[in-house]
Design an enzyme around this catalytic site. Structure first.
Site, PDB file in Angstrom:
ATOM      1  N   TYR A  54      -0.613   9.401  12.569  1.00 28.92           N
ATOM      2  CA  TYR A  54      -0.256  10.160  11.369  1.00 28.92           C
ATOM      3  C   TYR A  54      -1.204  11.332  11.207  1.00 28.92           C
ATOM      4  O   TYR A  54      -2.411  11.188  11.416  1.00 28.92           O
ATOM      5  CB  TYR A  54      -0.409   9.325  10.093  1.00 28.92           C
ATOM      6  N   TYR A  78     -14.381   3.895  10.964  1.00 30.60           N
ATOM      7  CA  TYR A  78     -12.940   3.819  10.693  1.00 30.60           C
ATOM      8  C   TYR A  78     -12.145   4.430  11.857  1.00 30.60           C
ATOM      9  O   TYR A  78     -11.235   3.813  12.402  1.00 30.60           O
ATOM     10  CB  TYR A  78     -12.587   4.552   9.388  1.00 30.60           C
ATOM     11  N   GLY A 118       0.816  -1.216   0.000  1.00 30.31           N
ATOM     12  CA  GLY A 118       0.000   0.000   0.000  1.00 30.31           C
ATOM     13  C   GLY A 118       0.849   1.265   0.000  1.00 30.31           C
ATOM     14  O   GLY A 118       2.083   1.220  -0.120  1.00 30.31           O
ATOM     15  N   PHE A 132       0.475  -1.990   8.916  1.00 32.33           N
ATOM     16  CA  PHE A 132      -0.287  -1.002   8.143  1.00 32.33           C
ATOM     17  C   PHE A 132      -1.635  -1.555   7.689  1.00 32.33           C
ATOM     18  O   PHE A 132      -2.553  -0.778   7.408  1.00 32.33           O
ATOM     19  CB  PHE A 132       0.473  -0.613   6.864  1.00 32.33           C
ATOM     20  N   ASP A 147     -16.348  17.107   8.609  1.00 30.05           N
ATOM     21  CA  ASP A 147     -15.001  17.659   8.454  1.00 30.05           C
ATOM     22  C   ASP A 147     -14.605  18.445   9.696  1.00 30.05           C
ATOM     23  O   ASP A 147     -15.386  19.228  10.238  1.00 30.05           O
ATOM     24  CB  ASP A 147     -14.925  18.592   7.228  1.00 30.05           C
ATOM     25  N   LYS A 153      -9.363   2.800  14.953  1.00 25.84           N
ATOM     26  CA  LYS A 153      -8.029   3.248  15.371  1.00 25.84           C
ATOM     27  C   LYS A 153      -7.989   3.430  16.896  1.00 25.84           C
ATOM     28  O   LYS A 153      -7.023   3.056  17.556  1.00 25.84           O
ATOM     29  CB  LYS A 153      -7.648   4.553  14.659  1.00 25.84           C
ATOM     30  N   SER A 162      -3.928   7.276  13.814  1.00 33.79           N
ATOM     31  CA  SER A 162      -4.286   8.457  13.028  1.00 33.79           C
ATOM     32  C   SER A 162      -4.651   9.620  13.930  1.00 33.79           C
ATOM     33  O   SER A 162      -5.188   9.435  15.033  1.00 33.79           O
ATOM     34  CB  SER A 162      -5.488   8.087  12.161  1.00 33.79           C
ATOM     35  N   SER A 193      -6.075  -5.932  -1.449  1.00 32.86           N
ATOM     36  CA  SER A 193      -7.458  -5.456  -1.457  1.00 32.86           C
ATOM     37  C   SER A 193      -7.508  -3.971  -1.794  1.00 32.86           C
ATOM     38  O   SER A 193      -8.518  -3.470  -2.270  1.00 32.86           O
ATOM     39  CB  SER A 193      -8.127  -5.714  -0.107  1.00 32.86           C
TER      40      SER A 193
END
Ligand SMILES: NC(=O)c1ccc[n+]([C@@H]2O[C@H](COP(=O)([O-])OP(=O)(O)OC[C@H]3O[C@@H](n4cnc5c(N)ncnc54)[C@H](O)[C@@H]3O)[C@@H](O)[C@H]2O)c1
Length: 338
Positions: free
Chosen positions: A178, A150, A11, A81, A298, A154, A125, A35
């Site tokens: 990150y 998602y 990836g 990852f 956002d 994490k 993240s 994937s």
């Protein structure tokens, strides 16, 4: 040469980390089920590294498949990852995300324990911070309820790692949070390969400039930021890759039963319009964009406090936003030719 397992190594971030490992004298070994990547990434990797990087086409959810890879290789450490990462899709298909992102970690930790492999770097993240009240955001800033399944995976994976260490496990673990990875290897041999419509700004910019998309919509310009558009901390993927090597070397020096976590960003925020202007400057392309309404979910602004990673790991971001835009564009041009 120490062998390092990279799950999801075909990836975007994994492939660049494989290069960073080779450059630092390690032998990366990849597990990927493709994937969300293509085998062409491995060819690009071999070209950059001057030799083949070993890759097993194995699903991290396949426990016996993963064990077989450990049987055949004596690993000194693991960088994990492999995960699904599309925020929007995760709200529609939460179980797909919970299953892949959490079970893969559990299977990996179990296998590492069985084979006596102690060190693991985990991909987390900045999404765990949500919209922080104080900026820049420090590692000690409390996490907020996740905005998506998602993001929740994490948080949960971080919690699993903390509980695992609390239980007295022999492991040594670093979680890296990150910020916004961008750019590509300067050679243009590897880069981000978004399948379908990109969720992230930079691939959308480069695809629009390349004529693959008609125009870019900037989601809102009335935020409380210098030009009204959202602010993020854009970190070049080569710098990010390097942070993984530094994290592993840090782990190798620790006593057993150890956990730490670091922000990985530049320490600077850039608005969406600044990113667009920088792209236009380095590429010489005028971008077709318009201002649209805000996008639900956002965050207005977030950037990293990098003092901890600078001091403890001796890591600092070296690439500038200009470099990221140049390398992303170079990669896009290369993709267009394939
Ligand atoms: N790119 C970002 O913006 C970003 C930001 C923060 C965190 N992260 C995290 O960093 C990690 C890497 O992200 P990326 O951008 O390189 O994503 P990517 O999709 O490019 O790479 C992930 C790789 O893992 C593989 N994979 C997924 N599930 C697998 C499984 N069950 N078994 C084997 N392989 C599997 C995919 O095929 C892909 O090659 C992910 O955990 C992601 O959540 C990414």
């Amino acid at each position: 040469m120490k062998k390092i397992l990279i799950t999801g190594g075909a990836g975007y971030i994994g492939s660049h980390t494989a290069v960073a490992l080779v450059n630092s004298g390690y032998e990366p070994v990849i597990i990927d089920n493709f994937s969300n990547s293509e085998k062409s990434a491995l060819a690009g990797l071999s070209k950059i590294c001057g030799r083949e990087v070993k890759c097993y086409e194995v699903d991290c959810l396949d426990r016996s498949g993963v064990e077989k890879v450990f049987l055949e290789n004596d690993f000194s450490g693991v960088i994990h990852f492999a995960a699904f990462k599309a925020v929007g899709e995760s709200t529609r298909l939460p179980l797909k995300y919970y299953s892949n992102n959490i079970d893969s970690l559990l299977i990996l930790l179990g296998t590492m324990s069985k084979f006596g492999v102690k060190d693991i770097v985990f991909s987390s993240s900045c999404t765990v911070y949500g919209q922080p009240e104080i900026l820049p955001v420090k590692e000690s800033t409390p996490r907020q309820p996740a905005e998506s399944p998602y993001g929740n995976t994490k948080k949960i994976c971080e919690d699993i790692l903390v509980d695992y260490i609390k239980s007295g496990a022999d492991s040594r673990i670093v979680s890296l949070r990150y910020f916004n990875p961008v750019g590509a290897h300067p050679s243009g041999e590897i880069g981000e390969l978004p399948l379908g419509v990109p969720n992230n700004l930079v691939p959308f910019i480069t695809q629009t400039a390349a004529g693959l998309r008609v125009k870019l919509t900037v989601f809102g310009d009335k935020y409380n930021t210098p030009d009204g558009t959202c602010v993020r901390d854009y970190i070049h993927v080569m710098d990010l890759a390097d942070a993984h090597v530094k994290s592993l070397e840090y782990l190798f020096q620790q006593k057993n039963n150890f956990y730490d976590l670091f922000n990985v960003g530049t320490g600077n925020g850039n608005t969406v319009l600044e990113v667009i202007k920088t792209f236009e400057k380095v590429s010489g392309q005028a971008l077709n964009y318009e201002i649209g309404p805000r996008r639900e979910g956002d965050i207005e602004k977030v950037w990293a406090d990098t003092e901890k990673i600078n001091k403890v790991l001796g890591w600092d971001a070296k690439y500038l936003l200009e470099d990221s835009m140049r390398d992303s564009w170079n990669w896009q041009l290369k993709l267009g030719k394939q």
